[in-house]
Design a protein around this motif. Structure first.
Motif, short mmCIF file in Angstrom:
data_model
loop_
_atom_site.label_atom_id
_atom_site.label_comp_id
_atom_site.label_asym_id
_atom_site.label_seq_id
_atom_site.Cartn_x
_atom_site.Cartn_y
_atom_site.Cartn_z
N THR A 33 1.13 -1.57 0.10
CA THR A 33 0.09 0.18 0.11
C THR A 33 1.09 0.98 0.12
O THR A 33 0.52 2.30 -0.72
N THR A 34 1.72 0.92 0.60
CA THR A 34 2.80 2.19 0.67
C THR A 34 3.41 2.75 -0.71
O THR A 34 3.21 3.73 -0.68
N ALA A 35 3.82 1.78 -1.10
CA ALA A 35 4.57 2.01 -2.62
C ALA A 35 3.34 2.42 -4.00
O ALA A 35 3.88 3.17 -4.16
N LEU A 36 2.05 1.72 -3.53
CA LEU A 36 1.32 1.90 -4.76
C LEU A 36 1.18 3.44 -4.16
O LEU A 36 1.23 4.45 -5.11
N LEU A 37 1.05 4.83 -3.13
CA LEU A 37 1.24 5.18 -2.52
C LEU A 37 1.91 6.26 -3.47
O LEU A 37 2.19 8.23 -3.48
N HIS A 38 3.47 5.84 -2.92
CA HIS A 38 4.12 6.28 -3.20
C HIS A 38 4.62 6.94 -5.32
O HIS A 38 4.43 7.98 -5.65
N LEU A 39 3.76 5.79 -5.45
CA LEU A 39 3.56 5.41 -7.22
C LEU A 39 2.69 6.96 -7.16
O LEU A 39 2.48 6.84 -8.53
N THR A 51 1.96 5.43 7.57
CA THR A 51 1.80 4.99 6.39
C THR A 51 0.79 6.71 6.01
O THR A 51 1.70 7.67 5.01
N ILE A 52 0.01 6.61 6.42
CA ILE A 52 -0.34 8.26 6.89
C ILE A 52 0.72 9.20 6.85
O ILE A 52 0.28 10.23 6.37
N ALA A 53 1.37 9.37 7.97
CA ALA A 53 2.08 10.15 7.99
C ALA A 53 3.26 10.72 7.14
O ALA A 53 3.59 11.95 6.94
N LEU A 54 3.09 9.67 6.25
CA LEU A 54 4.47 10.24 4.90
C LEU A 54 3.75 11.46 3.87
O LEU A 54 4.16 11.45 3.18
N PHE A 55 2.35 10.81 3.60
CA PHE A 55 2.00 11.45 2.97
C PHE A 55 0.99 12.83 3.30
O PHE A 55 0.03 12.50 3.86
N PRO A 56 1.22 14.19 2.95
CA PRO A 56 0.42 15.05 3.32
C PRO A 56 -0.93 15.24 3.04
O PRO A 56 -1.81 15.76 3.55
N ALA A 57 -1.18 14.48 2.16
CA ALA A 57 -2.65 14.53 1.70
C ALA A 57 -3.78 13.93 2.28
O ALA A 57 -4.44 13.76 2.67
N LEU A 58 -3.20 12.27 2.48
CA LEU A 58 -3.42 11.66 3.67
C LEU A 58 -3.99 12.34 4.67
O LEU A 58 -4.83 12.23 5.72
#
Length: 203
Positions: free
Chosen positions: A19-25, A64-71
């Motif tokens: 899931t984290t890889a998907l979000l990076h993509l 995972t949420i913490a890695l992505f500002p949008a989330l």
């Protein structure tokens, strides 16, 4: 996830970083993409390998949420709550909108990427040959048509299982595969690797 030349399917067990890889993509590290599904998708090995989305939610852990500002912004704005496994579940359409990417129903499969987690070490990317690709597809417990469902896989009879393995081998022969061991520089390594696979498929 769908790229301009086809779908990229992420494989791996629980906690492997799919899931984290998907979000990076979805952030565009490998160019423009559309979200097909997370965790569940139909895989059709007849002829050119195709993937088709199922309307599932996406389970997100707090790191995972913490890695992505949008989330972070999305979960704060909506006041979503984590379940007993400390996962927050959001509809795929909501996640796609947060990353400003389109949704896609599916398409031809360009690549399989076997994900693994390396913790605080540099990420590693390597291409897989047909035998290694078949092993990765088998380890992902891909039943006929449906990704990520070990219960369905366990019901396969011996004869059915032989045909199933043959179909997985055919998938591995016709679709490029790679392994990504995620680490401290996953977005860079994953983006470069997927970009190479997509460029190769375009040729």
């Amino acid at each position: 996830m769908l790229t301009p030349t086809g779908a990229v399917c992420l494989l791996g067990g629980r906690g492997s970083g799919k899931t984290t890889a998907l979000l990076h993509l979805l952030t565009g590290v490998a160019g423009p993409v559309a979200l097909v599904a997370n965790s569940l998708a139909f895989l059709n090995p007849a002829g050119p390998v195709q993937v088709h989305a199922l309307p599932t939610t996406i389970g997100l852990r707090a790191p995972t949420i913490a890695l992505f500002p949008a989330l972070r912004d999305l979960t704060r704005a909506t006041g979503t709550l984590a379940d007993e496994e400390n996962r927050t579940y959001l509809p795929a359409a909501t996640v796609a909108a947060a990353f400003t990417v389109a949704r896609a129903a599916g398409g031809p499969v360009t690549a399989f990427i076997d994900m693994a987690f390396r913790e605080a070490r540099p990420a590693v990317w390597r291409r897989l040959d047909t035998r290694q690709g078949t092993t990765a597809l088998t380890a992902a417990r891909l039943p006929d048509g449906l990704l990520d469902d070990p219960h369905e896989h366990a019901r396969l009879t011996a004869d059915h299982a032989r045909g199933h393995r043959r179909r997985l081998r055919e998938c591995a022969k016709s679709v490029a595969a790679a392994r990504c061991e995620s680490g401290t520089d996953t977005p860079t390594v994953l983006g470069r690797g997927v970009t190479d696979l997509v460029a190769q498929a375009a040729r």
